[in-house]
Every structure is written in structure tokens, then in C-alpha cells.
Scaffold this active site. Structure first.
Site, PDB file in Angstrom:
ATOM      1  N   PRO A 194       0.794  -1.237   0.000  1.00 15.01           N
ATOM      2  CA  PRO A 194       0.000   0.000   0.000  1.00 15.01           C
ATOM      3  C   PRO A 194       0.825   1.285   0.000  1.00 15.01           C
ATOM      4  O   PRO A 194       0.807   2.042   0.956  1.00 15.01           O
ATOM      5  CB  PRO A 194      -0.817  -0.125   1.279  1.00 15.01           C
ATOM      6  CG  PRO A 194       0.063  -0.922   2.188  1.00 15.01           C
ATOM      7  CD  PRO A 194       0.824  -1.881   1.320  1.00 15.01           C
ATOM      8  N   CYS A 195       1.530   1.551  -1.120  1.00 11.37           N
ATOM      9  CA  CYS A 195       2.321   2.786  -1.169  1.00 11.37           C
ATOM     10  C   CYS A 195       1.399   4.010  -1.208  1.00 11.37           C
ATOM     11  O   CYS A 195       1.823   5.116  -0.947  1.00 11.37           O
ATOM     12  CB  CYS A 195       3.267   2.767  -2.358  1.00 11.37           C
ATOM     13  SG  CYS A 195       2.445   2.565  -3.933  1.00 11.37           S
ATOM     14  N   HIS A 196       0.106   3.791  -1.503  1.00 11.94           N
ATOM     15  CA  HIS A 196      -0.823   4.938  -1.526  1.00 11.94           C
ATOM     16  C   HIS A 196      -1.067   5.483  -0.123  1.00 11.94           C
ATOM     17  O   HIS A 196      -1.625   6.557   0.017  1.00 11.94           O
ATOM     18  CB  HIS A 196      -2.146   4.542  -2.183  1.00 11.94           C
ATOM     19  CG  HIS A 196      -2.837   3.383  -1.523  1.00 11.94           C
ATOM     20  ND1 HIS A 196      -2.530   2.073  -1.805  1.00 11.94           N
ATOM     21  CD2 HIS A 196      -3.793   3.339  -0.572  1.00 11.94           C
ATOM     22  CE1 HIS A 196      -3.276   1.271  -1.071  1.00 11.94           C
ATOM     23  NE2 HIS A 196      -4.059   2.006  -0.306  1.00 11.94           N
TER      24      HIS A 196
END
Lengths: 236, 153
Positions: free
Chosen positions: A151-153
Site C-alpha cells: 500500500p504505497c498509496h
């Protein structure tokens, strides 16, 4: 009734009166919230025997063995549930063998940011013990081979703005909004068991029995026990 | 439940739901957002609404779920500085109480808000959170003990 009761009654009773404006809070019901479900089929997924290696805009699957195909199929299914707001975690294996050690560390650490929460590039840099490497952390996340699943967001700029996102800022906004509208821990009022959202047991809980908890200790404190299948206590 | 009936109930309860959300989340924007999200969720799930439930119980359940998940995302507040030596204040000031509430665990805080904002009974609270009436009582008592301690009572 003691002094505390009186104080609490005054404090809470001092209600924020809305008067005639209450109806404004009733949202436009038809049309409902925007869902991302239709995006589910718009990813291309590559996998090896060890897990998913890449995810990018496109269609279909690239997997050579039966095992790799199973990983890819699991990723497709979990992505669909996640985008429909029915899943708060991914259990599919990710294969980061082709990734440099620094980037692998950044990605692993990004994976620990809880569902629905955000963290800044600088905080993430501090957590991997490289407090001055915020920019390098940004680059490592920018080259995330498996976005959404890793989950780089959930990593944003220190000033609260989004920063770069491979699928565009609009998508980052929508993913974070989706996570905000999806509870992470759901208890069943009849079995008094608490699951992570997306666990097969959780998916069978009837609408009338759903109780959301903020943490496993919270749930325990009122008599719920963690599910033995999705292990929310181990994940926390 | 059809759309018109739902809207009527939603309008009737929006103010009370907002009062609970505001006391828990402590700001207007988040409270309004929580009420709207709760009403959208309730509307989407209205087919599964069981008529033996009071509409209010059901709406409070959905709102509590939204507020608790919102609280999950918030980091715990920093330890407050010790309040000036053991003198007894003549009455509990609202600001002190607001700060002291931050130290009450989330489950107890939610029950306190539902109980004192809207005067819900133990039985209703139990139903809203899917817990036993005894747990409701012990949680409320525990919450009040923590408040008393925090306020140096």
C-alpha cells in the site's frame, strides 16, 4: 446520581443543536458512494511460484506454472473484494526477489501501515533507520512493482498533500477514501468473534450482527475473541 | 423499508446522531461526514433491517460502527501534563472533562456518549454494541472511574 453523573449529563447534554439544519445531513441516497469495483478487471498481474511480482494497468495474467497462476488468481479475487470495500487486507504472497534490498525494506515497511491510515515519507524513512532518506523512500515507493497490494498509496507528503502516484493523484484519493469508508475489524454480535474485514468468516456475518471495533484489545474488553482463521491479533 | 420511510427516519434522527458523533470526534466536519456515511450505509443495508429492532437502535449501531472506525485511525493523544496539585475544583469544567474523556478507552467512551447524549438505556446500549448488559454496566463504571481519576476527584 453523583457529581460525575451531573457533569457528564451537562457536558453531553450541552448538545450541539442543529435545529432546522439537521436535514442537510441526510445525504443524497440514490446514486450512493462511488465504488471502484469496475477497476478490478483493469490490472495486469504477473506472478511466479513465490507470489505476485508485478501489477500494472492492463488486462490478464502472466504466470508460467500452476502455482503462479494460483497466486495470480488469488490476487485478482482479493483485489476485487478490496475495491468493492469488502476486504481490508491482502493475504496473497508477494515476490519481491527482483527488487533491490533498500527498496524491499521500504516496501515491507509500507506494508505495515494499517489499513485506512497514512504516514509521511519522512516518518517511513525514520522507521527504516534512514531519517535523511525521505526522498529515496519516495523513489523506492514510486517504483513499487505491486501497487495497491503493497500500500504505497498510504504514504503521503509531510504537508498532507499526496505526492506522486503511479495511477494518478485522483486514484490515490479514491483509494484512501475507500479505505476510510471500509472498517478494518468486524465483530459478529451473535458469536462474539472479531475478524479482519475480508476473512471468509467475516463475509458470512449478517448485516444486523455487524459491530465494528477499533482494535483487538477493544474487542476483548467487551467480551469478543479474535478469529482463529484470520488472526487479527497477530496482524495488529 | 422504502426510500421515503427511510428518509423520514433519517431526518428525524440526524440531529441526535450528529450530537453523538460530535462528542466523539470533536469537530464539525468529521461529525457531519460520519453521520452522512452512516446514513448511506444504513440506506444501502436497509433491506436487511429487521423490524423487531427499533429504527433508532439500528441507526445508532451503524453510526457507532463508523465513529469507532474513525477513532481507530486517530493516534492516541499525547499524555496530558499533570494538572496542578491536589486542590479540589468546585465543579468539573467542560474543557477538563473533554480532555479527560480522551483517556477513557474507546469502547467505554462510546457507551458514555450514547448514554449521556441521548439517554439510551443499558439494554439499548447492549444491543447497539452487541454486548451483554453487564458489560455495558462495567464499561460505564470503568469509564467514570477513569474520568474521576483524571480529574483528580
Amino acid at each position: 446520581m453523583d457529581r460525575m453523573d451531573t457533569a457528564l449529563r451537562e457536558f453531553f447534554g450541552d448538545a450541539v443543536v442543529l435545529g432546522g439544519r439537521a436535514h442537510r445531513l441526510v445525504p443524497r441516497l440514490v446514486g450512493g458512494p462511488v465504488t471502484l469495483e469496475k477497476l478490478a478487471g483493469r490490472f495486469r498481474i504477473e506472478a511466479t511460484d513465490r507470489g505476485v511480482t508485478r501489477l500494472y494497468p492492463g488486462r490478464g495474467v502472466l504466470a508460467e506454472s500452476a502455482r503462479a497462476r494460483r497466486h495470480a488468481a488469488q490476487a485478482v479475487e482479493e483485489l476485487g473484494e478490496y475495491l468493492a470495500g469488502r476486504r481490508a487486507f491482502f493475504s496473497v504472497d508477494v515476490d519481491l526477489a527482483g527488487v533491490a534490498p533498500f527498496q524491499a525494506r521500504v516496501l515491507a515497511e509500507a506494508g505495515r501501515i494499517p489499513f485506512g491510515e497514512t504516514e509521511s515519507y519522512a516518518e517511513l524513512a525514520r522507521r527504516i533507520g534512514r531519517p535523511r532518506a525521505a526522498r529515496a523512500v519516495g523513489n523506492a515507493l514510486g517504483a513499487n512493482p505491486v501497487p495497491v497490494i503493497v500500500p504505497c498509496h498510504r504514504v503521503i507528503r509531510g504537508d498532507g498533500s499526496w505526492g506522486h502516484y503511479a495511477f494518478g493523484g485522483e486514484m490515490k484519493t479514491r483509494l484512501l477514501a475507500l479505505e476510510r469508508a471500509t472498517p478494518a475489524l468486524v465483530g459478529c454480535a451473535s458469536t462474539r468473534i472479531v475478524c479482519r474485514r475480508g476473512c471468509p468468516h467475516e463475509q458470512r456475518v449478517g448485516e444486523a450482527n455487524r459491530v465494528v471495533f477499533a482494535s483487538v484489545p477493544d474487542a476483548r474488553s467487551v467480551g469478543y475473541r479474535p478469529c482463529r482463521a484470520c488472526r487479527p491479533d497477530a496482524a495488529a | 423499508m422504502d426510500e421515503a420511510t427511510f428518509t423520514r427516519h433519517a431526518e428525524a434522527y440526524a440531529g441526535r446522531l450528529y450530537a453523538v458523533a460530535y462528542r466523539l470526534l470533536r469537530n464539525r466536519a468529521d461529525a457531519e461526514d460520519a453521520v452522512q456515511r452512516a446514513l448511506l450505509k444504513a440506506f444501502a443495508a436497509r433491506a436487511s433491517y429487521a423490524p423487531q429492532w427499533a429504527v433508532s437502535t439500528w441507526l445508532y449501531r451503524v453510526l457507532s460502527n463508523v465513529c469507532i472506525d474513525e477513532l481507530r485511525r486517530r493516534r492516541p493523544p499525547p499524555e496530558p501534563p499533570p494538572t496542578g496539585g491536589g486542590h479540589h475544583a468546585p465543579r468539573v469544567e467542560p474543557m477538563d472533562l473533554a480532555r479527560a474523556l480522551d483517556r477513557v478507552p474507546r469502547e467505554a467512551r462510546l457507551l458514555l456518549a450514547l448514554h449521556y447524549v441521548n439517554g439510551l438505556s443499558y439494554r439499548e446500549l447492549a444491543k447497539i454494541r452487541g454486548i451483554s448488559v453487564n458489560t455495558v454496566k462495567s464499561q460505564l463504571a470503568r469509564g467514570k472511574t477513569i474520568l474521576r481519576k483524571a480529574l483528580g476527584d
